[in-house]
Design a protein around this motif. Structure first.
Motif, PDB file in Angstrom:
ATOM      1  N   GLY A  17     -21.632  11.883  43.239  1.00  0.00           N
ATOM      2  CA  GLY A  17     -20.898  10.954  44.090  1.00  0.00           C
ATOM      3  C   GLY A  17     -21.299  10.993  45.548  1.00  0.00           C
ATOM      4  N   SER A  18     -22.284  11.826  45.882  1.00  0.00           N
ATOM      5  CA  SER A  18     -22.694  11.944  47.282  1.00  0.00           C
ATOM      6  C   SER A  18     -23.743  10.917  47.677  1.00  0.00           C
ATOM      7  N   VAL A  19     -24.369  10.266  46.688  1.00  0.00           N
ATOM      8  CA  VAL A  19     -25.405   9.280  46.956  1.00  0.00           C
ATOM      9  C   VAL A  19     -25.175   8.040  46.097  1.00  0.00           C
ATOM     10  N   VAL A  20     -25.162   6.883  46.752  1.00  0.00           N
ATOM     11  CA  VAL A  20     -25.080   5.610  46.040  1.00  0.00           C
ATOM     12  C   VAL A  20     -26.155   4.694  46.613  1.00  0.00           C
ATOM     13  N   MET A  21     -26.321   3.547  46.015  1.00  0.00           N
ATOM     14  CA  MET A  21     -27.307   2.578  46.497  1.00  0.00           C
ATOM     15  C   MET A  21     -26.668   1.205  46.609  1.00  0.00           C
ATOM     16  N   PHE A  22     -27.006   0.497  47.673  1.00  0.00           N
ATOM     17  CA  PHE A  22     -26.599  -0.895  47.836  1.00  0.00           C
ATOM     18  C   PHE A  22     -27.831  -1.756  47.611  1.00  0.00           C
ATOM     19  N   GLY A  23     -27.764  -2.651  46.631  1.00  0.00           N
ATOM     20  CA  GLY A  23     -28.957  -3.434  46.317  1.00  0.00           C
ATOM     21  C   GLY A  23     -28.639  -4.755  45.661  1.00  0.00           C
ATOM     22  N   PRO A  24     -29.644  -5.626  45.534  1.00  0.00           N
ATOM     23  CA  PRO A  24     -29.462  -6.942  44.920  1.00  0.00           C
ATOM     24  C   PRO A  24     -29.478  -6.871  43.401  1.00  0.00           C
ATOM     25  N   ALA A  27     -12.269   2.509  46.660  1.00  0.00           N
ATOM     26  CA  ALA A  27     -12.481   2.350  48.098  1.00  0.00           C
ATOM     27  C   ALA A  27     -13.153   1.019  48.406  1.00  0.00           C
ATOM     28  N   LEU A  28     -14.140   0.639  47.589  1.00  0.00           N
ATOM     29  CA  LEU A  28     -14.840  -0.622  47.802  1.00  0.00           C
ATOM     30  C   LEU A  28     -13.887  -1.800  47.682  1.00  0.00           C
ATOM     31  N   THR A  29     -13.025  -1.783  46.682  1.00  0.00           N
ATOM     32  CA  THR A  29     -12.071  -2.872  46.490  1.00  0.00           C
ATOM     33  C   THR A  29     -11.179  -3.038  47.717  1.00  0.00           C
ATOM     34  N   LYS A  30     -10.731  -1.925  48.279  1.00  0.00           N
ATOM     35  CA  LYS A  30      -9.870  -1.980  49.473  1.00  0.00           C
ATOM     36  C   LYS A  30     -10.627  -2.520  50.677  1.00  0.00           C
ATOM     37  N   VAL A  31     -11.844  -2.060  50.845  1.00  0.00           N
ATOM     38  CA  VAL A  31     -12.648  -2.485  51.995  1.00  0.00           C
ATOM     39  C   VAL A  31     -12.963  -3.971  51.912  1.00  0.00           C
ATOM     40  N   MET A  32     -13.288  -4.442  50.710  1.00  0.00           N
ATOM     41  CA  MET A  32     -13.655  -5.850  50.550  1.00  0.00           C
ATOM     42  C   MET A  32     -12.464  -6.786  50.734  1.00  0.00           C
ATOM     43  N   ALA A  33     -11.250  -6.251  50.733  1.00  0.00           N
ATOM     44  CA  ALA A  33     -10.056  -7.060  50.958  1.00  0.00           C
ATOM     45  C   ALA A  33      -9.718  -7.180  52.439  1.00  0.00           C
ATOM     46  N   LEU A  34     -10.414  -6.433  53.301  1.00  0.00           N
ATOM     47  CA  LEU A  34     -10.138  -6.476  54.731  1.00  0.00           C
ATOM     48  C   LEU A  34     -10.590  -7.820  55.320  1.00  0.00           C
ATOM     49  N   PRO A  35      -9.745  -8.476  56.093  1.00  0.00           N
ATOM     50  CA  PRO A  35     -10.116  -9.773  56.678  1.00  0.00           C
ATOM     51  C   PRO A  35     -11.388  -9.725  57.507  1.00  0.00           C
ATOM     52  N   ALA A  73     -19.563  18.890  47.280  1.00  0.00           N
ATOM     53  CA  ALA A  73     -20.018  17.503  47.260  1.00  0.00           C
ATOM     54  C   ALA A  73     -19.114  16.621  48.114  1.00  0.00           C
ATOM     55  N   GLN A  74     -17.816  16.917  48.125  1.00  0.00           N
ATOM     56  CA  GLN A  74     -16.889  16.131  48.913  1.00  0.00           C
ATOM     57  C   GLN A  74     -17.053  16.388  50.402  1.00  0.00           C
ATOM     58  N   GLU A  75     -17.481  17.584  50.765  1.00  0.00           N
ATOM     59  CA  GLU A  75     -17.611  17.936  52.173  1.00  0.00           C
ATOM     60  C   GLU A  75     -18.895  17.407  52.787  1.00  0.00           C
ATOM     61  N   LEU A 125     -15.929   2.277  54.601  1.00  0.00           N
ATOM     62  CA  LEU A 125     -15.673   3.178  53.471  1.00  0.00           C
ATOM     63  C   LEU A 125     -15.381   4.610  53.900  1.00  0.00           C
ATOM     64  N   LYS A 126     -15.874   4.990  55.063  1.00  0.00           N
ATOM     65  CA  LYS A 126     -15.666   6.387  55.489  1.00  0.00           C
ATOM     66  C   LYS A 126     -14.188   6.717  55.621  1.00  0.00           C
ATOM     67  N   GLY A 127     -13.393   5.730  56.041  1.00  0.00           N
ATOM     68  CA  GLY A 127     -11.961   5.968  56.147  1.00  0.00           C
ATOM     69  C   GLY A 127     -11.301   6.077  54.790  1.00  0.00           C
ATOM     70  N   GLU A 128     -11.721   5.245  53.847  1.00  0.00           N
ATOM     71  CA  GLU A 128     -11.141   5.269  52.513  1.00  0.00           C
ATOM     72  C   GLU A 128     -11.534   6.527  51.736  1.00  0.00           C
ATOM     73  N   LEU A 129     -12.772   6.972  51.935  1.00  0.00           N
ATOM     74  CA  LEU A 129     -13.263   8.145  51.205  1.00  0.00           C
ATOM     75  C   LEU A 129     -13.078   9.437  51.984  1.00  0.00           C
ATOM     76  N   ASN A 130     -12.661   9.317  53.245  1.00  0.00           N
ATOM     77  CA  ASN A 130     -12.417  10.475  54.105  1.00  0.00           C
ATOM     78  C   ASN A 130     -13.650  11.372  54.231  1.00  0.00           C
ATOM     79  N   ARG A 131     -14.801  10.736  54.441  1.00  0.00           N
ATOM     80  CA  ARG A 131     -16.031  11.494  54.627  1.00  0.00           C
ATOM     81  C   ARG A 131     -17.028  10.648  55.405  1.00  0.00           C
TER      82      ARG A 131
END
Length: 325
Positions: A88-95, A273-281, A28-30, A56-62
Motif C-alpha cells: 500500500g505504500s506505492v500506487v500508480m496513476f495512469g490512463p 480516500a479516493l472516493t472522498k477526495v473526488m467528492a470535494l468541490p 508501511a504506514q509510517e 489524499l494525504k489528509g485522508e490517509l494521514n501520511r
C-alpha cells in the motif's frame, strides 16, 4: 499480439482485488506513500496526480509524493509498479491504455495487466473530439462527413501519436461514417493543433481537453464530442450520438492502481480516500476546467470499466489494421 479477453480481464482483476486482507505493517504506514506517474511534469496527468497527492494525504494521514517516471506512454511506470512493494505504500496513476489498449498494440508487453495491476478506482473520464479549421466553412459534423465522402483528400485526420487512443478513435469515427480514414501522426497534441490552425490537415481527432483553449479562442472548431451527453465544458457542441453516429460514443479514463496481489485492506484504504477526495468541490472544479469528467468510484467499477475499455480498443485496433511491433 497479446490477447486479453473481457472475461480474463474482469475475472483476473477482480481476483487480485480480493486478495488476502492482511493488516498493513506499521512500518508501511509510517513511510511516505508514492504515486508513480508515467508522464513528465507539467502535463495534465501530472497536475491531477499532484492534486490527488495533496488531497489524499489528509485522508490517509501520511505524506504522499508524486514520482514521475515518463516513458513509453506510461508503460515504464507499470514496469516499476509491478516490482514495487505491495503493502500500500506505492500506487500508480495512469490512463486506461496501460490496461486495455497496449495489450493489442505492443507485441512484447513487459507486464500482464490482469496480474500486475490491482484496481483502486477510476479518477476521471476524458472525452474525445473532432475539430476542423474554422476557415474551412465546415460548421457541423454533417458538413464534414459530406466533404469526406465527396473528396478523398478530406479523409485524413491529425493525431498526437501513432498507436495512441486518439488514433484509434479516428478509426472508430471512420467506421461510423463508413469511410476508412487515414491517420496523420504528430509528436503530441500541440503540433496537431498548430497543423489544424495552419490548414495543413483537414481535421483532427484528440482528447477534448487538448482542444478546449483553441476552440474557445476561435482558432479551431470542435464539431462533436464522444460523451453520451454534452460535455459541461462545451455545452454548445453536440455529441456524436446527437449527430447521428452513436457508435462513436465512448470515453477514455484514468485511474489509480496498486501492484498485483496488494492486500485488500490496503486497496480499500486508498479507494475510500479516493472516493472522498473526488467528492470535494475544488477537485471536481479543477478537473472540469482541464477537460476531464470526475468519477471517483469503487475498485469493482474500475474492473467493469476496464473490461468495456478492453472490448472497445480491441475492436478499434483490429478495424484500423494496426500491426503491433
Amino acid at each position: 499480439m497479446i490477447r486479453l479477453t473481457r472475461r480474463h480481464a474482469s475475472h483476473a482483476l477482480l481476483a487480485s482485488l480480493l486478495a488476502a486482507s492482511a493488516v498493513l505493517p506499521v512500518q508501511a504506514q509510517e513511510r511516505p506513500a508514492k504515486i508513480l506517474l508515467g508522464f513528465p511534469a507539467g502535463g495534465s496527468f501530472d497536475t491531477i496526480a499532484r492534486l490527488l497527492a495533496d488531497k489524499l494525504k489528509g485522508e490517509l494521514n501520511r505524506t504522499i509524493i508524486v514520482d514521475n517516471k515518463p516513458g513509453a506512454g506510461g508503460r515504464l511506470a507499470v514496469d516499476i509498479l509491478k516490482n514495487a512493494p505491495n503493502d500500500g505504500s506505492v500506487v500508480m496513476f495512469g490512463p486506461d491504455a496501460v490496461a486495455s489498449l497496449y495489450p493489442f498494440t505492443v507485441a512484447k508487453l513487459n507486464y500482464n495487466p490482469a496480474r500486475d495491476l490491482t484496481p483502486i478506482g477510476t479518477v476521471a473520464e476524458f472525452p474525445f473530439a473532432i475539430a476542423v479549421n474554422p476557415q474551412s466553412k465546415i460548421n457541423t459534423l454533417a458538413d464534414l462527413v459530406g466533404g469526406i465522402k465527396r473528396s478523398p483528400n478530406m479523409a485524413m485526420f491529425g493525431t498526437p501519436a501513432v498507436g495512441a487512443p486518439p488514433h484509434f478513435y479516428g478509426t472508430i469515427f471512420g467506421d461510423a461514417i463508413g469511410v476508412k480514414l487515414e491517420p496523420v501522426p504528430f509528436q503530441g497534441s500541440a503540433p496537431v493543433n498548430m497543423a489544424l490552425i495552419g490548414g495543413q490537415i483537414p481535421m483532427a481527432v484528440d482528447v477534448m481537453g487538448s482542444m478546449l483553449e483553441n476552440h474557445r479562442a476561435g482558432k479551431i472548431r470542435v464539431l462533436a464530442v464522444s460523451t453520451p451527453q454534452r460535455a459541461p465544458q462545451l455545452p454548445d457542441v453536440p455529441t456524436f450520438a446527437e449527430s447521428g453516429y452513436a457508435s462513436a460514443t465512448g470515453l477514455g479514463f484514468n485511474a489509480l492502481y496498486a501492484p498485483g496481489n496488494t492486500p485488500a485492506a490496503a486497496v480499500a484504504g486508498w479507494s475510500k480516500a479516493l472516493t472522498k477526495v473526488m467528492a470535494l468541490p475544488e477537485v471536481k472544479d479543477k478537473l472540469i476546467s482541464m477537460g476531464f469528467i470526475p468519477v471517483g468510484k469503487s475498485p469493482e467499477e474500475l474492473v467493469a470499466r476496464t473490461a468495456g475499455s478492453t472490448r472497445l480498443w480491441e475492436q478499434a485496433v483490429k478495424a484500423s489494421g494496426f500491426v503491433a511491433e
